[in-house]
Motif scaffolding. Structure first.
Motif, PDB file in Angstrom:
ATOM      1  N   ILE B 104       0.698  -1.335  -0.052  1.00  0.00           N
ATOM      2  CA  ILE B 104      -0.037  -0.031  -0.096  1.00  0.00           C
ATOM      3  C   ILE B 104       1.002   1.279  -0.038  1.00  0.00           C
ATOM      4  O   ILE B 104       0.667   2.208  -0.697  1.00  0.00           O
ATOM      5  CB  ILE B 104      -0.908   0.145   1.367  1.00  0.00           C
ATOM      6  N   GLU B 106       4.123   1.603  -1.117  1.00  0.00           N
ATOM      7  CA  GLU B 106       4.770   1.791  -2.345  1.00  0.00           C
ATOM      8  C   GLU B 106       3.798   2.240  -3.305  1.00  0.00           C
ATOM      9  O   GLU B 106       3.950   3.085  -4.206  1.00  0.00           O
ATOM     10  CB  GLU B 106       4.881   0.311  -2.840  1.00  0.00           C
ATOM     11  N   ALA B 107       2.547   1.880  -3.328  1.00  0.00           N
ATOM     12  CA  ALA B 107       1.404   2.505  -4.351  1.00  0.00           C
ATOM     13  C   ALA B 107       1.331   3.930  -4.097  1.00  0.00           C
ATOM     14  O   ALA B 107       1.195   4.739  -4.944  1.00  0.00           O
ATOM     15  CB  ALA B 107       0.059   1.428  -4.394  1.00  0.00           C
ATOM     16  N   LEU B 110       3.747   6.072  -5.338  1.00  0.00           N
ATOM     17  CA  LEU B 110       3.657   6.125  -6.745  1.00  0.00           C
ATOM     18  C   LEU B 110       2.637   7.066  -7.358  1.00  0.00           C
ATOM     19  O   LEU B 110       2.873   8.059  -7.956  1.00  0.00           O
ATOM     20  CB  LEU B 110       3.739   4.853  -7.324  1.00  0.00           C
ATOM     21  N   ILE B 111       1.655   6.973  -6.455  1.00  0.00           N
ATOM     22  CA  ILE B 111       0.301   7.707  -6.968  1.00  0.00           C
ATOM     23  C   ILE B 111       0.257   9.247  -6.551  1.00  0.00           C
ATOM     24  O   ILE B 111      -0.416  10.071  -7.087  1.00  0.00           O
ATOM     25  CB  ILE B 111      -0.892   6.808  -6.656  1.00  0.00           C
ATOM     26  N   ARG B 114       1.956  11.810  -8.373  1.00  0.00           N
ATOM     27  CA  ARG B 114       1.277  12.032  -9.536  1.00  0.00           C
ATOM     28  C   ARG B 114      -0.056  12.735  -9.665  1.00  0.00           C
ATOM     29  O   ARG B 114      -0.492  13.706 -10.292  1.00  0.00           O
ATOM     30  CB  ARG B 114       0.989  10.779 -10.425  1.00  0.00           C
ATOM     31  N   LEU B 118      -1.303  16.447 -11.259  1.00  0.00           N
ATOM     32  CA  LEU B 118      -2.346  16.572 -12.016  1.00  0.00           C
ATOM     33  C   LEU B 118      -3.283  17.604 -11.192  1.00  0.00           C
ATOM     34  O   LEU B 118      -3.876  18.581 -11.993  1.00  0.00           O
ATOM     35  CB  LEU B 118      -3.003  15.322 -12.026  1.00  0.00           C
ATOM     36  N   VAL B 166     -10.174   7.248 -12.499  1.00  0.00           N
ATOM     37  CA  VAL B 166      -9.375   6.117 -12.071  1.00  0.00           C
ATOM     38  C   VAL B 166      -8.705   6.400 -10.690  1.00  0.00           C
ATOM     39  O   VAL B 166      -9.000   5.712  -9.775  1.00  0.00           O
ATOM     40  CB  VAL B 166      -8.592   5.623 -13.092  1.00  0.00           C
ATOM     41  N   PHE B 167      -8.095   7.466 -10.732  1.00  0.00           N
ATOM     42  CA  PHE B 167      -7.280   7.883  -9.454  1.00  0.00           C
ATOM     43  C   PHE B 167      -8.318   7.994  -8.183  1.00  0.00           C
ATOM     44  O   PHE B 167      -8.269   7.513  -7.278  1.00  0.00           O
ATOM     45  CB  PHE B 167      -6.226   9.084  -9.632  1.00  0.00           C
ATOM     46  N   ARG B 168      -9.618   8.722  -8.566  1.00  0.00           N
ATOM     47  CA  ARG B 168     -10.573   8.933  -7.617  1.00  0.00           C
ATOM     48  C   ARG B 168     -11.141   7.686  -7.068  1.00  0.00           C
ATOM     49  O   ARG B 168     -11.318   7.592  -5.878  1.00  0.00           O
ATOM     50  CB  ARG B 168     -11.877   9.671  -8.350  1.00  0.00           C
ATOM     51  N   MET B 170      -9.464   4.667  -7.353  1.00  0.00           N
ATOM     52  CA  MET B 170      -8.427   4.089  -6.501  1.00  0.00           C
ATOM     53  C   MET B 170      -8.327   4.656  -5.094  1.00  0.00           C
ATOM     54  O   MET B 170      -8.235   3.819  -4.167  1.00  0.00           O
ATOM     55  CB  MET B 170      -7.296   4.202  -7.192  1.00  0.00           C
ATOM     56  N   LEU B 174      -8.493   2.662  -1.560  1.00  0.00           N
ATOM     57  CA  LEU B 174      -7.134   2.754  -0.480  1.00  0.00           C
ATOM     58  C   LEU B 174      -7.811   3.357   0.745  1.00  0.00           C
ATOM     59  O   LEU B 174      -7.139   2.813   1.663  1.00  0.00           O
ATOM     60  CB  LEU B 174      -6.083   3.324  -1.113  1.00  0.00           C
TER      61      LEU B 174
END
Lengths: 240, 240
Positions: B104, B106-107, B110-111, B114, B118, B166-168, B170, B174
DNA sequence: CAAAATCGACTGGTATGACCACTTGACCTC
DNA sequence: GAGGTCAAGTGGTCATACCAGTCGATTTTG
């Protein structure tokens, strides 16, 4: 004419789809009360247990809140739904939603290289046979839709090698969104799945344990489709 | 002694939990047939509709396959489940699973940057009031668990500003995994939620439209916890 | 008059029982 | 061996009855 298997749809599945679509399309707005189970069963001409089963599933998907004694209310899916909703958002009424497609490709471009890097670090040579088999399958198949399927298998192996349950589960959801859209995305993806040499290079970097090289190769593979879609969207927006 | 509200658990919820835990724990292995609905109802001492409702939900979660006329079989959740399963994997039996926590973090690392990038590009100054309110809430609350909650609100706004469904979605998943684990993660996260100045700096970069700066500030904020956990895991592995 | 209690209507939750639709393996026929 | 039939067991659906909870309107109490 190819005969397709007829999938029998259960009653709760149909009810689930209807409610889901009505929530996602805005027919029911956040905070609004749905009709009672009894009323829905009457209106839809089905039994109450079927409605109930569908509603519990809609609740599990994060789109409604069910409380005993009170009406079931609609939630803001943007705040409460999970990635499972993505297929519905990507293909509402069977046509690709460009902003959803953009969002998927952007996420893919971020996650793909990282997953490739992790696979190089954590699995390396252990992935060789599976990756080369998948590359060979991509190469051997002339159909762009089928190539996309093989590419998904290729990425499935890489995600396995990344040894991260979060990326593994994310991949599952993204694949589930992607699969019904393979046809619609075939034009956009044709260039990507035609670059067998890039797939092979990526496989080589991963199995060689070259994390930086894998990261770059994955980016080189995935970036063009994202760029092409962004360009197409921009052109659409410039139309009068 | 603080009295807690008693949450009444429905029968299908209990059945759902049991089946889910048995699948995730390996009690039922992929390909294996579950007992029939009738048998499960008998063994669990509940009605068949309750079992049926739970099973349809387990199927929706991707952990079993239900086919009319045949036994319900178990699927490999690693291949078919979505991010919704993450809470179960993070806290099996109430204790943090280190490899899931690592995954978690790590993700997130990464996210997060980004998404911050954005948000800076796509929302910028429009996020100012909400971000500053969230930073003030973090600062004003001395309790580390509550600070984490405010931090989640802070990130919720950023993800909104990123304009990516998608990020929303995700983030929703999470967050759902993270919320039950706030207590268990409090020690690991204490340093992070104590850096109010870094949150403020990140908010400034985003609202100022500085995408690069936002990316870097988010990374600076999120990296230490990942590093700390990786260090702790490494030390655990070095024990005799 | 405001607060608390009561009540009724409606909601979701649960169970039982009956019956339908489908799959699978055993058995039979050609 | 291939194809057909059958029975047993599976999941699918419905009707009915009743339980548990919420909420707003009304009544009672201080």
């Amino acid at each position: 004419m190819a005969l397709q298997p007829v999938a029998r749809r259960s009653v709760p599945d149909e009810v689930f789809d209807q409610i889901l679509d009505d929530v996602v399309s805005g027919e029911f707005t956040p905070g609004e009360a749905l009709p009672s189970e009894r009323r829905l069963a009457e209106v839809l001409g089905v039994s109450r247990p079927a409605v109930r089963e569908a509603l519990q599933r809609v609740a599990q998907a994060g789109l409604v809140e069910v409380r005993q004694g009170d009406s079931t209310t609609v939630r803001d899916y943007r705040r409460h739904a999970s990635l499972d909703l993505l297929p519905r958002l990507l293909l509402p009424r069977g046509e690709l939603d460009p902003s959803v497609a953009r969002s998927i490709l952007e996420a893919r471009l971020l996650i793909g290289p990282r997953v490739a890097r992790l696979a190089a670090e954590r699995a390396g040579a252990r992935l060789e046979a599976r990756l080369l088999t998948a590359v060979a399958a991509i190469e051997a198949d002339p159909d762009p839709v089928a190539r996309q399927r093989h590419a998904l298998v290729f990425w499935d192996h890489i995600v396995d090698g990344a040894d991260s349950i979060v990326f593994r589960l994310m991949f599952n959801s993204l694949r589930a969104a992607y699969e019904p859209a393979l046809g619609a995305l075939a034009t956009l993806m044709a260039n990507e799945v035609d670059q067998v040499d890039v797939y092979r290079a990526l496989a080589g970097r991963i199995t060689g344990g070259d994390a930086d090289g894998a990261d770059r190769a994955a980016h080189d593979l995935l970036a063009p489709a994202t760029d092409a879609l962004l360009t197409a969207i921009r052109q659409l927006e410039e139309l009068p």
